[in-house]
Design a protein around this motif. Structure first.
Motif, PDB file in Angstrom:
ATOM      1  N   LEU A 162       0.844  -1.196   0.000  1.00  0.00           N
ATOM      2  CA  LEU A 162       0.000   0.000   0.000  1.00  0.00           C
ATOM      3  C   LEU A 162       0.875   1.240   0.000  1.00  0.00           C
ATOM      4  O   LEU A 162       1.951   1.247   0.598  1.00  0.00           O
ATOM      5  CB  LEU A 162      -0.887   0.034   1.255  1.00  0.00           C
ATOM      6  CG  LEU A 162      -1.694  -1.209   1.574  1.00  0.00           C
ATOM      7  CD1 LEU A 162      -2.336  -1.077   2.940  1.00  0.00           C
ATOM      8  CD2 LEU A 162      -2.753  -1.433   0.530  1.00  0.00           C
ATOM      9  N   PHE A 163       0.395   2.293  -0.658  1.00  0.00           N
ATOM     10  CA  PHE A 163       1.108   3.567  -0.652  1.00  0.00           C
ATOM     11  C   PHE A 163       0.068   4.673  -0.717  1.00  0.00           C
ATOM     12  O   PHE A 163      -0.864   4.614  -1.517  1.00  0.00           O
ATOM     13  CB  PHE A 163       2.085   3.657  -1.830  1.00  0.00           C
ATOM     14  CG  PHE A 163       2.980   4.855  -1.785  1.00  0.00           C
ATOM     15  CD1 PHE A 163       3.861   5.043  -0.728  1.00  0.00           C
ATOM     16  CD2 PHE A 163       2.919   5.806  -2.780  1.00  0.00           C
ATOM     17  CE1 PHE A 163       4.684   6.160  -0.672  1.00  0.00           C
ATOM     18  CE2 PHE A 163       3.740   6.925  -2.746  1.00  0.00           C
ATOM     19  CZ  PHE A 163       4.625   7.107  -1.687  1.00  0.00           C
ATOM     20  N   SER A 164       0.220   5.691   0.139  1.00  0.00           N
ATOM     21  CA  SER A 164      -0.737   6.795   0.157  1.00  0.00           C
ATOM     22  C   SER A 164      -0.012   8.098   0.452  1.00  0.00           C
ATOM     23  O   SER A 164       1.103   8.099   0.973  1.00  0.00           O
ATOM     24  CB  SER A 164      -1.822   6.556   1.213  1.00  0.00           C
ATOM     25  OG  SER A 164      -1.268   6.573   2.514  1.00  0.00           O
ATOM     26  N   GLY A 165      -0.657   9.200   0.122  1.00  0.00           N
ATOM     27  CA  GLY A 165      -0.066  10.509   0.387  1.00  0.00           C
ATOM     28  C   GLY A 165      -0.843  11.617  -0.293  1.00  0.00           C
ATOM     29  O   GLY A 165      -1.995  11.465  -0.666  1.00  0.00           O
ATOM     30  N   ARG A 166      -0.173  12.749  -0.460  1.00  0.00           N
ATOM     31  CA  ARG A 166      -0.845  13.914  -1.031  1.00  0.00           C
ATOM     32  C   ARG A 166      -0.399  14.149  -2.468  1.00  0.00           C
ATOM     33  O   ARG A 166       0.721  13.848  -2.853  1.00  0.00           O
ATOM     34  CB  ARG A 166      -0.561  15.148  -0.193  1.00  0.00           C
ATOM     35  CG  ARG A 166       0.854  15.665  -0.321  1.00  0.00           C
ATOM     36  CD  ARG A 166       1.036  17.008   0.389  1.00  0.00           C
ATOM     37  NE  ARG A 166       2.394  17.454   0.228  1.00  0.00           N
ATOM     38  CZ  ARG A 166       3.349  17.297   1.129  1.00  0.00           C
ATOM     39  NH1 ARG A 166       3.074  16.706   2.266  1.00  0.00           N
ATOM     40  NH2 ARG A 166       4.560  17.720   0.894  1.00  0.00           N
ATOM     41  N   ILE A 167      -1.306  14.719  -3.235  1.00  0.00           N
ATOM     42  CA  ILE A 167      -0.984  15.223  -4.560  1.00  0.00           C
ATOM     43  C   ILE A 167      -0.919  16.750  -4.463  1.00  0.00           C
ATOM     44  O   ILE A 167       0.042  17.361  -4.884  1.00  0.00           O
ATOM     45  CB  ILE A 167      -2.044  14.767  -5.592  1.00  0.00           C
ATOM     46  CG1 ILE A 167      -2.010  13.234  -5.702  1.00  0.00           C
ATOM     47  CG2 ILE A 167      -1.798  15.411  -6.942  1.00  0.00           C
ATOM     48  CD1 ILE A 167      -3.107  12.649  -6.547  1.00  0.00           C
ATOM     49  N   ILE A 168      -1.969  17.352  -3.875  1.00  0.00           N
ATOM     50  CA  ILE A 168      -1.992  18.783  -3.575  1.00  0.00           C
ATOM     51  C   ILE A 168      -2.328  18.914  -2.091  1.00  0.00           C
ATOM     52  O   ILE A 168      -3.382  18.444  -1.654  1.00  0.00           O
ATOM     53  CB  ILE A 168      -3.048  19.533  -4.427  1.00  0.00           C
ATOM     54  CG1 ILE A 168      -2.747  19.355  -5.915  1.00  0.00           C
ATOM     55  CG2 ILE A 168      -3.083  21.007  -4.050  1.00  0.00           C
ATOM     56  CD1 ILE A 168      -3.836  19.889  -6.821  1.00  0.00           C
ATOM     57  N   LYS A 169      -1.443  19.526  -1.328  1.00  0.00           N
ATOM     58  CA  LYS A 169      -1.597  19.606   0.119  1.00  0.00           C
ATOM     59  C   LYS A 169      -2.970  20.177   0.500  1.00  0.00           C
ATOM     60  O   LYS A 169      -3.413  21.179  -0.035  1.00  0.00           O
ATOM     61  CB  LYS A 169      -0.498  20.479   0.725  1.00  0.00           C
ATOM     62  CG  LYS A 169      -0.496  20.452   2.239  1.00  0.00           C
ATOM     63  CD  LYS A 169       0.684  21.188   2.810  1.00  0.00           C
ATOM     64  CE  LYS A 169       0.636  21.064   4.314  1.00  0.00           C
ATOM     65  NZ  LYS A 169       1.779  21.645   4.962  1.00  0.00           N
ATOM     66  N   ASP A 170      -3.621  19.491   1.452  1.00  0.00           N
ATOM     67  CA  ASP A 170      -4.937  19.849   1.993  1.00  0.00           C
ATOM     68  C   ASP A 170      -6.064  19.835   0.961  1.00  0.00           C
ATOM     69  O   ASP A 170      -7.166  20.296   1.253  1.00  0.00           O
ATOM     70  CB  ASP A 170      -4.907  21.230   2.674  1.00  0.00           C
ATOM     71  CG  ASP A 170      -4.006  21.251   3.893  1.00  0.00           C
ATOM     72  OD1 ASP A 170      -3.915  20.200   4.573  1.00  0.00           O
ATOM     73  OD2 ASP A 170      -3.404  22.301   4.166  1.00  0.00           O
ATOM     74  N   ARG A 171      -5.834  19.335  -0.244  1.00  0.00           N
ATOM     75  CA  ARG A 171      -6.886  19.347  -1.268  1.00  0.00           C
ATOM     76  C   ARG A 171      -7.076  18.001  -1.985  1.00  0.00           C
ATOM     77  O   ARG A 171      -8.192  17.595  -2.234  1.00  0.00           O
ATOM     78  CB  ARG A 171      -6.592  20.412  -2.318  1.00  0.00           C
ATOM     79  CG  ARG A 171      -6.584  21.799  -1.755  1.00  0.00           C
ATOM     80  CD  ARG A 171      -6.732  22.815  -2.865  1.00  0.00           C
ATOM     81  NE  ARG A 171      -6.587  24.157  -2.365  1.00  0.00           N
ATOM     82  CZ  ARG A 171      -7.543  24.869  -1.800  1.00  0.00           C
ATOM     83  NH1 ARG A 171      -8.717  24.345  -1.641  1.00  0.00           N
ATOM     84  NH2 ARG A 171      -7.313  26.093  -1.381  1.00  0.00           N
TER      85      ARG A 171
END
Length: 179
Positions: A162-171
């Motif tokens: 599994l891998f997760s995170g942000r593309i655009i911070k807070d959006r």
């Protein structure tokens, strides 16, 4: 009205023994019993076909049989929380006589996270197959005998990543996985 509901959180999911799919976790909730012959789970005595399964807000109960389709039985790693509602649930779940299983999948956030897990079970840790009656005809005569299928010598080996995170911070976030 009194609502009876059990929440199985991510913390609980990570700390209890479980199988490969999320339905292995339903046994944690009180009043839930596995019903293997009918392909479902009894809730407060109602049969498995009298339940409703909700996956991220969408009902995924098989409309013909009333049970969960195999392709919707997600791997445990993809689950954030499971709510098992056994009585006093909202009118929007009016089709459920037994219980409502509301499954929420995991998602991304502002931090990057990754996981790798292996579910491994050798055949030594599996029980023996049960004996069953086998009916057949031999020389025109109806015969019945006890039959026990041989134990499968294979090894269950199920990796997940599994891998997760942000593309655009807070959006905008992402969550991806393989199991």
């Amino acid at each position: 009205d009194q609502k009876i509901q059990t929440n199985i959180t991510r913390k609980a999911i990570e700390s209890v023994p479980r199988g490969a799919n999320f339905t292995s976790l339903l046994r944690i909730a009180p009043a839930v019993r596995d019903e293997p012959l009918a392909g479902g789970f009894q809730v407060d005595g109602a049969s498995g076909s009298e339940n409703t399964f909700i996956l991220d807000g969408q009902e995924v109960t098989n409309f013909r049989t009333g049970v969960l389709n195999t392709n919707n039985n997600l791997p445990v790693q993809f689950i954030q929380e499971i709510q098992v509602k056994s009585s006093g649930f909202e009118a929007e779940f009016g089709g459920a006589i037994g219980g409502v299983k509301n499954i929420v999948t995991r998602g991304g956030n502002n931090e990057y996270h990754g996981e790798f897990e292996i579910f491994f079970r050798p055949s030594k840790f599996r029980g023996e197959n049960r004996e069953s009656l086998l009916q057949f005809q031999r020389n025109g005569k109806q015969m019945t005998e006890l039959f026990q299928a041989p134990k499968d010598p294979s090894i269950d080996f199920l990796p997940s990543a599994l891998f997760s995170g942000r593309i655009i911070k807070d959006r905008l976030w992402f969550f991806g996985g393989y199991a």
